[in-house]
Design an enzyme around this catalytic site. Structure first.
Site, PDB file in Angstrom:
ATOM      1  CE  LYS A  13      39.719  41.105  38.791  1.00 24.39           C
ATOM      2  NZ  LYS A  13      40.910  40.961  38.052  1.00 24.39           N
ATOM      3  CB  SER A  42      43.146  41.273  41.376  1.00 20.11           C
ATOM      4  OG  SER A  42      42.963  41.111  40.016  1.00 20.11           O
ATOM      5  CB  SER A  57      45.011  39.085  37.922  1.00 23.52           C
ATOM      6  OG  SER A  57      45.307  40.085  39.034  1.00 23.52           O
TER       7      SER A  57
END
Lengths: 485, 490, 96
Positions: A80, A155, A179
């Protein structure tokens, strides 16, 4: 070569270790898949193909030299883009960091390198990890591999989509209010949020420090366990990383779940959770009982206050964590000349997106003198109540089982109302508030879209969580689904 | 009372200052507060920086144990209680020298609380109460270069900084007391080795807040805070100036504005500083990246055991053990370096009072003249002790010793060698002294007459001086006196 | 309690965000929606409940006072929008 992308990380690792496949072949397969599907999925912000191949060659050289290979040698992984990577663009999904190249590696990044895993790139996310769809990314929206018109969740939507789309067998995400688990649920993959303190946050661009935790994505429970083993453990650079032993998580996968006591908190099946999702989760619970677990309804009465207190605590911490983006040391600087205060104001105004600004402002407001006790302190007290609910439940149960997300993936643009969007994390937020570990495993399909089962464990007891998740997964086979791209 | 009378009254009112002191001390540690960068003054800009102290995304703080223990030491030395559960908070504000946009500090639960420091002004003892001692991190530095730019250097960012605040209502009621408080505080901090006390380098900074009130009143006026004071003198002058400025305003019937005022050292005045733009609203909350401090009795005792004797205790011991006058003991214990130097010398030579005289007198003068710290003195305690030994055993006279110490200071040589080389030994040979006495008597018949006939015995000293001069100060004074008395009795 | 436009401007200044009038229009609604949501907490009795600021019960995490290598100055300044003479450059800050 394309069959390589279907392999689990475990199988791929074994094939590399025994020489059936080279690390270069594994990485090349991953890069080719990225090349083939990225224009539709858009999981990545940056792909680091050359670096990945160079690292693969090193692994292959090690094997040729007869050296012992580290546990994830040659396995491609996606990160990420809120984890700092030395010499590689790290944006946190924000325009304010559109050009930031960290001079250091986050601890998880260093540990991945040591484990032999090979990063092929940095994945998309909602700006600074604030959101549940990746629509808040400062760069682009990632598509759900199961339906390109839908969101992958967020996210960590880029990481979840990358794993679901077979771009990489493994990925890392971060989870502040869901997330990792929510996008795992929406993309039909496995995602785990470890116990707070299990994995170092050093090098993770902070959203809400007391809630953030890095964790793994994989297509199987065991793959997640392998990746968690690679990144876990005490880090002297992170004061909140706990100095506790790291068991062999993968080894616990396969142990029996007979007699395991499971609580089903009724509050997680209430308003907001779709009937189809609730039904899928109920079916999964029946399956667990069939496997020998004992399930029973229970109550976590403070659950209804979790969302409100989360949206006080997380923005408050975020308003402070994001103060460093002032246009002085790195990142975007407005070209307008306006003195040093104006420079900061204009740079932040240009660099941050709407959702981030909103959270910064609400956080700034609730921390202000005169409001602190009514908002921040009270939210921290509610946090205590939530924690105690869990403590009480865990006196009786080994694990708790709930839906991961209230519904399957929604359409891009469907949830325009920020409040409605925030409800996507209603089942995951309480877990972060209590610092507990939880995993999402695929448990069915609703209208062709994946649905996830959330299993919540006691602090530092990821092992029990893996045991149940693995037993469930192996008995159902949902993990064998993959999207048609 | 008519308006006029009231005005006259106001114009004549005597005012006294009430002063609170907020001091910041940079702690003597190897590394910074929350990272491993070196803690050092000066150097090329931005050369002692890392992701943590430059506030890079993703970086996290980890507490330096030495800094925490330095604050505990200070709290103990200032008779404070130590909070068993301390914690750090974030103080949020924007400024280009504050890289994270917040300063890690301690807001409502500081490490040390409610202590005191005893001072003495004009022989009057006074207890100054301390409200809190807490730990935080220093900011970077801004340079205001020519043109429309400023430069930022983050070498100082993250240096451990301790804040010591006096209690309210304030005990300090004059510029003199303010200066004395700071002197004592500096002495303690340097004694226990937590701060180098260099005000000129900013490692000890003091921001007094001053208000005035009519003498004898127990109300409090509006206060101003004075910044940029970088010497004891400026602290004294700054408080004095503010006192007078405020008193004049009030006498004229005007109001004192609550504000921060800078000190202009050249003009010796305070001036109004523009307050930081935007509202001061720090939005404190507990620092989530650090865990709380639990300080138990064992830890406190371990730290206490590691502490040196404090100035007050040492002063008392110097009086009792070495029979020094309180005045001497006070000066000698002012800094740990001087006290250590004195004590070592006194132990070596066995004559404390003489040691005290030399350390406070000639040696202090020499050190002052060359701007040298006593720790770097070219004369070691052993050398000074040897010199005092030479006086005591009569090898040299006190007068020669004054020359000798200068020579020792200039060359770093051993006193015995110098005395030998220069031929400065006392003349023990009675014949030689007697010859000098006779020469002086022959040259001054009038003086002899004055003494013998007119009984002007006061003039006898003149003769002694002449003999000493004749022998270049090398004659044994006892012998000189004895021979003069004999000769006068003839 | 609802935020007015003035309140939003004040919070924006504290947050160092220069919002346009349009942005204030788009933000004020969601901000007030959130505040309204927070009202639910006010009804809860939290008397005597300790606040949780850390979800892990860990204390006294300290490091030894040991110097570690710093970054090179080039690394420190590499991402700076503007730097000169080894320093970050910002628009003039009024001396205080």
């Amino acid at each position: 070569m394309s069959e390589l992308i279907h392999l689990s990380a475990l199988d791929l690792r074994d094939k590399i270790a025994n020489g059936a496949v080279s690390a270069r072949e594994a990485v090349t397969a991953s890069l080719q898949r990225i090349e083939a599907v990225e224009s539709r999925v858009r999981a990545f912000i940056t792909v680091t193909g050359e670096q990945a191949l160079a690292q693969a060659d090193k692994i292959d050289a090690m094997r040729s030299a007869g050296e012992t290979l580290p546990p994830l040698a040659g396995v491609p992984v996606a990160l990420k883009d809120n984890m700092c990577t030395r010499g590689v663009l790290t944006t946190a999904g924000s325009k304010i960091l559109h050009n930031f190249i960290p001079p250091y590696n986050g601890t998880v990044v260093s540990r991945l390198v040591e484990s032999g895993a090979i990063s092929v790139g940095k994945t998309n996310l909602d700006e600074f990890a604030m959101g549940s769809s990746t629509e808040n990314s400062g760069f682009h929206t990632t598509a759900n591999p199961y339906d390109l018109s839908r969101v992958p969740g967020g996210s960590s939507g880029g990481s979840a989509a990358a794993v679901a789309a077979l771009e990489t067998p493994l990925a890392l995400g971060s989870d502040t209010g869901g997330s990792i688990r929510q996008p795992a649920s929406l993309c039909g993959v496995v995602g785990l949020k470890p116990t707070y303190g299990r994995v170092s946050r050093y090098g993770l661009i902070a959203y809400a420090s007391s809630l953030d935790q890095i964790g793994p994505f994989g297509r199987t429970v065991k793959d997640c366990a392998l990746l968690l083993n690679a990144i876990s453990g005490h880090d002297p650079m992170d004061s909140t990383s706990t100095d506790v032993p790291v068991p062999d998580f993968a080894a616990t996968c396969g142990e029996s779940i007979k007699g395991m006591k499971i609580g089903i908190p009724t509050e997680y099946f209430g308003a907001g959770v779709s009937a189809e999702v609730a039904a899928a989760v109920r079916t999964a619970i029946a399956q667990l009982t069939a496997l020998g677990a004992e399930a029973e309804e229970c109550s976590l009465p403070s659950t209804e206050y979790a969302l409100a207190s989360y949206y006080i605590i997380a923005p408050a911490e975020c308003s402070s964590n994001l103060a460093r983006f002032d246009g002085v040391k790195y990142g975007l600087r407005s070209s307008e000349l306006a003195g040093h205060i104006g420079l900061t104001e204009k740079s932040r105004d240009e660099g941050f997106g709407r959702e981030v600004k909103q959270r910064i402002m609400i956080g700034t407001y609730t921390l202000s003198a005169g409001y602190y006790d009514a908002y921040y302190k009270r939210a921290q007290q509610v946090r205590t109540l939530i924690r105690k609910d869990f403590e009480r439940a865990f006196e009786k149960y080994d694990l708790l089982v709930t839906p991961t997300a209230p519904g399957p993936a929604f359409k891009v643009g469907e949830k325009a109302d920020p409040l409605e969007m925030k409800l996507a994390d209603i089942c995951t937020i309480p877990v972060n508030m209590a610092g507990l570990p939880a995993i999402s495993v695929p448990c069915g399909m609703v209208d062709g879209l994946p649905v996830g089962l959330q299993i919540i464990g006691k602090a530092y007891d990821e092992c029990t969580l893996f045991r149940l998740a693995h037993a469930y997964e192996q008995s159902t086979g949902w993990h064998k689904n993959s999207p048609v791209l | 009372m008519s308006d006029t009378a009231a005005n006259v009254n106001a114009a004549e009112t005597e005012y006294e200052p009430v002063v609170g002191m907020e001091c910041h001390a940079e702690l003597l540690t190897n590394s910074k507060m929350f990272c491993g960068c070196r803690n050092e003054f000066g150097g090329e800009p931005n050369t002692r920086c890392c992701p943590v102290c430059t506030g890079m995304p993703g970086a996290l703080p980890v507490m330096n144990i030495q800094a925490v223990e330095h604050v505990m030491r200070t709290a103990i030395a200032l008779n404070c209680s130590i909070n068993p559960h301390a914690k750090f908070d974030r103080k949020n504000y924007y400024y280009p020298d504050l890289p994270k946009g917040y300063q890690i500090s301690e807001y409502d639960i500081p490490i040390g609380v409610t202590g005191w420091l005893d001072i003495e002004v004009n022989g009057q003892p006074k207890r100054i109460h301390i409200r809190r001692v807490h730990l935080e991190e220093d900011t970077g530095k801004l340079f205001h270069v020519a043109g429309d730019e400023s430069f930022v250097d983050l070498n100082r960012s993250g240096v451990p900084l301790m804040e010591i605040v006096t209690d309210f209502p304030p005990d300090i009621q004059s510029a003199e007391e303010g200066r004395e408080y700071l002197t004592r505080l500096r002495s303690i901090l340097t004694y226990i080795g937590v701060c180098d006390g260099k005000m000129e380098e900013g490692s000890l900074r003091c921001e007094p807040n001053v208000s005035v009130r009519p003498v004898g009143s127990n109300t409090f006026g509006t206060k101003t805070e004075i910044k940029n004071l970088n010497s004891f003198r400026s602290v004294y002058k700054g408080i004095e100036f503010e006192t007078q400025r405020q008193a004049e305003l009030l006498r004229k019937g005007e109001r004192v504005v609550q504000e921060t005022r800078g000190w202009n050292d050249t003009r010796q005045v305070t001036f109004s500083q523009r307050s930081k733009e935007g509202e001061e609203e720090y939005r404190y909350f507990p620092e989530p990246d650090l865990v709380p401090l639990h300080i138990n009795e064992d830890w406190i005792e371990r730290v206490r055991a590691s502490m040196p004797e404090l100035p007050d205790a040492r002063r008392a011991r110097f009086i009792s053990e070495f029979a020094l006058p309180p005045y001497d003991a006070g000066i000698l214990t002012d800094t740990r370096a001087v006290a250590d130097y004195f004590e070592e010398t006194a132990r070596l030579c066995g004559d404390a009072k003489t040691t005290s005289n030399w350390v406070m007198g000639d040696l202090a003068k020499l050190l002052n003249a060359s701007g040298t710290e006593i720790g770097a003195s070219p004369i070691t305690p052993a050398a000074l002790a040897e010199m005092i030994g030479l006086i005591t055993d009569g090898t040299i006279s006190g007068k020669i010793a004054k020359q000798l110490i200068e020579e020792m200071y200039a060359t770093g040589g051993s006193p015995k060698t110098i005395v030998e080389e220069k031929g400065w030994k006392t003349i023990k040979d009675s014949g030689a002294v007697l010859a000098a006495v006779e020469k002086v008597f022959a040259a001054n018949p009038n003086i002899i007459t004055d003494i013998k006939v007119k009984g002007l015995v006061g003039k006898r000293g003149f003769l002694v001086g002449q003999v000493m001069r004749e022998t270049q100060g090398k004659a044994d004074p006892g012998e000189v006196n004895r021979l003069i008395d004999e000769k006068l009795a003839d | 309690m609802a935020l007015t436009r003035e309140d939003v401007k004040k919070v924006a200044l504290l947050s160092r965000l220069e919002l346009t009038e349009d942005e204030i229009d788009t933000q004020i609604g969601p901000l007030n929606d959130l505040l309204k949501q927070f009202e639910a907490l006010q009804q809860l009795d939290v008397t005597g409940v300790e606040p949780t600021s850390h979800s892990i019960p860990v204390v006294n995490v300290l490091r030894e006072d040991v110097v570690k290598p710093s970054l090179t100055r080039d690394e420190v300044l590499a991402n700076a929008p503007e730097s000169r003479e080894g320093c970050f450059v910002v628009p003039r800050v009024i001396a205080d």
